[in-house]
Structure formats: structure tokens, C-alpha cells
Design an enzyme around this catalytic site. Structure first.
Site, short mmCIF file in Angstrom:
data_model
loop_
_atom_site.label_atom_id
_atom_site.label_comp_id
_atom_site.label_asym_id
_atom_site.label_seq_id
_atom_site.Cartn_x
_atom_site.Cartn_y
_atom_site.Cartn_z
N ALA A 47 0.80 -1.23 0.00
CA ALA A 47 0.00 0.00 0.00
C ALA A 47 0.84 1.29 0.00
O ALA A 47 0.65 2.16 -0.87
CB ALA A 47 -0.97 -0.03 1.18
N ARG B 67 -4.94 0.43 -9.19
CA ARG B 67 -5.32 -0.67 -8.29
C ARG B 67 -6.37 -0.12 -7.31
O ARG B 67 -6.23 1.01 -6.84
CB ARG B 67 -4.12 -1.24 -7.53
CG ARG B 67 -3.21 -2.10 -8.41
CD ARG B 67 -2.20 -2.88 -7.61
NE ARG B 67 -2.80 -4.00 -6.89
CZ ARG B 67 -2.15 -4.74 -5.97
NH1 ARG B 67 -0.90 -4.44 -5.67
NH2 ARG B 67 -2.74 -5.74 -5.37
N ASP C 157 -4.02 -2.41 3.93
CA ASP C 157 -4.16 -1.63 2.69
C ASP C 157 -5.19 -0.53 2.83
O ASP C 157 -5.20 0.44 2.07
CB ASP C 157 -4.55 -2.54 1.53
CG ASP C 157 -3.37 -3.41 1.15
OD1 ASP C 157 -3.12 -4.41 1.81
OD2 ASP C 157 -2.65 -3.01 0.20
O1 MRU Z 1 -1.22 -7.12 -3.41
P1 MRU Z 1 -0.11 -6.48 -2.62
O2 MRU Z 1 1.17 -7.25 -2.65
O3 MRU Z 1 0.05 -5.02 -2.99
O4 MRU Z 1 -0.65 -6.52 -1.13
C1 MRU Z 1 0.14 -6.01 -0.10
C2 MRU Z 1 -0.43 -6.23 1.24
O5 MRU Z 1 -1.50 -6.78 1.38
C3 MRU Z 1 0.33 -5.69 2.40
O6 MRU Z 1 0.13 -6.47 3.53
C4 MRU Z 1 -0.20 -4.27 2.68
O7 MRU Z 1 -0.07 -3.48 1.54
C5 MRU Z 1 0.48 -3.64 3.81
S1 MRU Z 1 2.00 -2.94 3.26
C6 MRU Z 1 2.93 -2.22 4.34
#
Ligand code: MRU
Length: 368
Positions: A55, A90, A244
Site C-alpha cells: 500500500a 489498483r 491496505d
Molecule cells: O497485493 P499487494 O502485494 O500489494 O498486497 C500487499 C499487502 O497486502 C500488504 O500487507 C499491505 O499493503 C500492507 S503494506 C505495508
């Protein structure tokens, strides 16, 4: 954080100032490749194809993406169009919207001729703030790990379970969930991480395991379904995950499978902590299940597995019978009642509206 002894961030402005550089996360853990983004389209592709993900990093990449767009065309129309396309890259991580709003606010009264310079300055500020915030999350969260260690009073490691990748690769540096782990390790507290592999894209197995390994933190990768068993056997002292999008009442949206870990943690009396910077809080939403948009990704990610074969070649192999349908929801929502506490750059709080408002008092007047 260091990679083979060299300090890296997950994104940075190129040394010759011609574009922005990232680590291509689709290549890890087998190849460490730096990719340069020259134009808006490159930043968009990087977010969409998950060369960058996580995120906070998605947000900062979007901020730099806007800089790249303004290099080509700094008009109002181009600024609007770039914000629109980046926002759609996204859907779930609210940091994307947050970063674009921050950029727009900084550029609002700036004449087109000065926009590019102002945009780079603001994007770099946001990147530096992300580093400082993640470091602060580590400072506030490390007490949880130190407390378990102090209670035990022995050299046995504190066992932390994490899901997906919420380490430095998901931010600019330090990470969210992993920041307390890195600090504990650096301070000499023995810590061991159970890393959920995180099907279908395996961010745990390929990214979390890699970055922990680079930093020398002991860890063990487990199949996603092993967490409940480990917690039931007393092998997990605490869970820490990232987020996120966190709603105003403390519901937490994170990588698919997080909710099941929170359920198991509650049943086994294992604390379940969530680490996030303020850019991940969506003050406009309350009920996470009803309101957070959940990204539906290509079912192909479920039906095929990519890895390196014994010849050192990267291959994609099918694992489903022909004709079977697959579905791929990428995130789930853990209700606030299953979260033991949240940790942000401002400190630790209850996962509730009141808890968050205690840390973000300035929101009281704006919050319903
Ligand atoms: O699909 P992604 O790899 O972008 O998902 C990331 C996550 O779910 C993380 O746990 C979240 O972004 C927290 S990041 C500090």
C-alpha cells in the site's frame, strides 16, 4: 535496508535525475533487477503488474508517476488525466488516493511552468515522510516483542507470524508490520518470523522471506494453512500484519487470508496486531466489509504457479485440471473486534473510532 551490503530504498529518483528507479519485485527472490521509470505509462505499468506493490509504495509510486506525467505535459488537463489513470491502477490500497490528493494539493496554485519541480519536491517529501513514519511504527511496536522477551527472560526467540509482505519492499523503507521486527533484531532481541507464503502471488515466500534473509532475521516460510495449527500449539507469540485500508472504526483490509489468521489468533489467545501509517486510514468509511473495494485479480494467478526450476530457468506451471474455474479475490477485511491493537507512526491504539481519534485528534471535527 541493505541488499548485499548496499543501502536501498524501494523507490528513488535516478542519480542523473532522468526518471525514477524501482526494484522489480516480480523478479524477486531469484533476480535483483532495478528498473527505470521514464514516463507516466511506466509508473502505471509498474503498479498494475506489481513490479511495485504494497500500500505505501503504491502511493509513492503514483506520486512519482505524476511527476513523470508533468515532465511531458504540465497542463491542467494533463494533470487531471494522469490523476484519473493512476487512481484506477489498483482499487484497494487507499494510499494511492491519499498520495494523489497530497500531490494535487501541493500543485493546485502552481503555474504549469513550475509544476514539474514542485511535484518532484513534494513526491520526495512524501517518500521521506513514509520512511520516518515506518521507523516510528517500529519504535512504537517493538515494545510488544520486547515484552514477550522480558517475560520469558531467556534466549529463546520471540515468534512473530506475518502474512503477505508488509516489509520495506511494501513501503519506501523499514516496512510497517516488519519495522518492529527489524528494530527488535537490531537491538539484539532474539526474534523469529513465521512467514505465510501468501498464495496465490506468494508475496510472503518470495518477498518477505527474501528481505528478512537479507537483513539476517531468522524466519521460516509456512504454507498459508499452517498458521492456525502453529498458534494452537503455542508456537506463535504474536501476529503482526500490515493494512491496505483501515476504516475510521478500525476495520482492517489486508491481503487475502489475513481474516482467517485473525480468527485463529482470537481462538488461540494470540495477540493480533496491525501496523499502518496514517496514509492507510480511510476516514470516509466505517464498515470495511460493506464499503472497501476488494480487488479481483486474474484467476490465472490461482491456476498457475511460477518458480525457478533446477536448471535455473523461471517457469510457469499449471496446477488445475483443465476446465476448472478459479476465483482470485486479493484482499479481505478483518473486523476491528478481532484486532488486539493498531500501531501507527503516532503510537499504539485500540482498533476503534475512539482509539484512532485519540491518536488523530485533529480528525474529531471532520469525523462523523
Ligand atoms: O497485493 P499487494 O502485494 O500489494 O498486497 C500487499 C499487502 O497486502 C500488504 O500487507 C499491505 O499493503 C500492507 S503494506 C505495508
Amino acid at each position: 535496508v541493505r541488499v548485499a551490503g548496499v543501502a536501498y530504498r524501494a523507490i528513488w529518483v535516478a542519480e542523473d535525475a532522468r526518471g525514477v528507479e524501482i526494484i522489480d519485485q516480480t523478479r524477486l527472490p531469484h533476480e535483483f533487477e532495478i528498473v527505470r521509470l521514464y514516463a507516466l505509462e511506466d509508473a502505471l505499468r509498474a503498479i498494475r503488474t506489481m513490479q511495485v506493490r504494497g500500500a505505501p509504495l503504491i502511493g509513492i509510486t503514483a506520486a512519482y508517476g505524476l511527476c513523470l506525467a508533468l515532465c511531458d505535459d504540465a497542463s491542467d488537463a494533463a494533470l487531471d488525466a494522469a490523476c484519473r489513470t493512476l487512481l484506477a491502477a489498483r482499487p484497494t490500497a487507499v494510499n494511492l488516493r491519499w498520495a494523489l490528493e497530497e500531490m494535487r494539493a501541493a500543485l493546485a496554485d502552481v503555474p504549469p511552468a513550475e509544476r514539474e519541480a514542485r511535484a518532484y519536491a513534494r513526491a520526495s517529501e512524501l517518500a521521506n515522510e513514509d520512511v520516518a513514519q515506518c521507523r516510528a511504527i517500529g519504535e512504537h511496536g517493538v515494545g510488544w516483542i520486547e515484552a514477550v522477551h522480558a517475560r520469558r527472560g531467556r534466549r529463546e526467540p520471540v515468534n512473530v507470524l506475518t502474512h503477505c509482505n508488509a516489509g520495506w519492499l511494501a513501503t519506501v523503507d523499514w516496512g510497517t508490520a516488519l519495522a518492529p521486527v527489524y528494530l527488535a533484531h537490531d537491538r539484539g532481541v532474539p526474534v523469529h518470523v513465521w512467514v505465510d507464503e501468501t498464495r496465490p502471488r506468494n508475496q510472503g515466500a518470495s518477498l518477505t522471506a527474501w528481505e528478512l534473509g537479507q537483513h539476517g532475521v531468522p524466519h521460516t516460510v509456512v504454507a498459508d494453512n499452517a498458521g492456525g495449527h502453529l498458534m494452537a500449539r503455542g508456537a506463535v507469540d504474536l501476529c503482526i500484519v500490515g493494512s491496505d485500508r483501515t476504516t475510521a472504526r478500525g476495520d482492517v483490509c489486508n491481503k487475502i487470508g489475513t481474516y482467517l489468521k485473525a480468527l485463529a489468533a482470537r481462538d488461540c489467545d494470540v495477540p493480533f496486531y496491525v501496523a499502518l501509517p496514517k496514509s492507510t486510514i480511510d476516514w470516509t468509511l466505517d464498515d470495511g466489509r460493506a464499503a472497501i473495494p476488494i480487488e479481483e485479480r486474474d484467476a490465472r494467478e490461482v491456476g498457475f504457479v511460477t518458480g525457478r526450476d533446477t536448471d535455473g530457468k523461471t517457469r510457469e506451471v499449471a496446477i488445475l485440471p483443465e476446465g476448472s474455474a478459479a476465483a482470485n479475490p486479493a484482499f479481505d477485511v478483518t473486523p476491528a473486534r478481532l484486532v488486539t491493537a493498531l500501531v501507527t507512526e503516532r503510537g499504539v491504539c485500540e482498533a476503534s473510532r475512539e482509539g484512532l481519534l485519540e491518536l488523530y485528534d485533529e480528525r474529531r471535527t471532520q469525523s462523523r
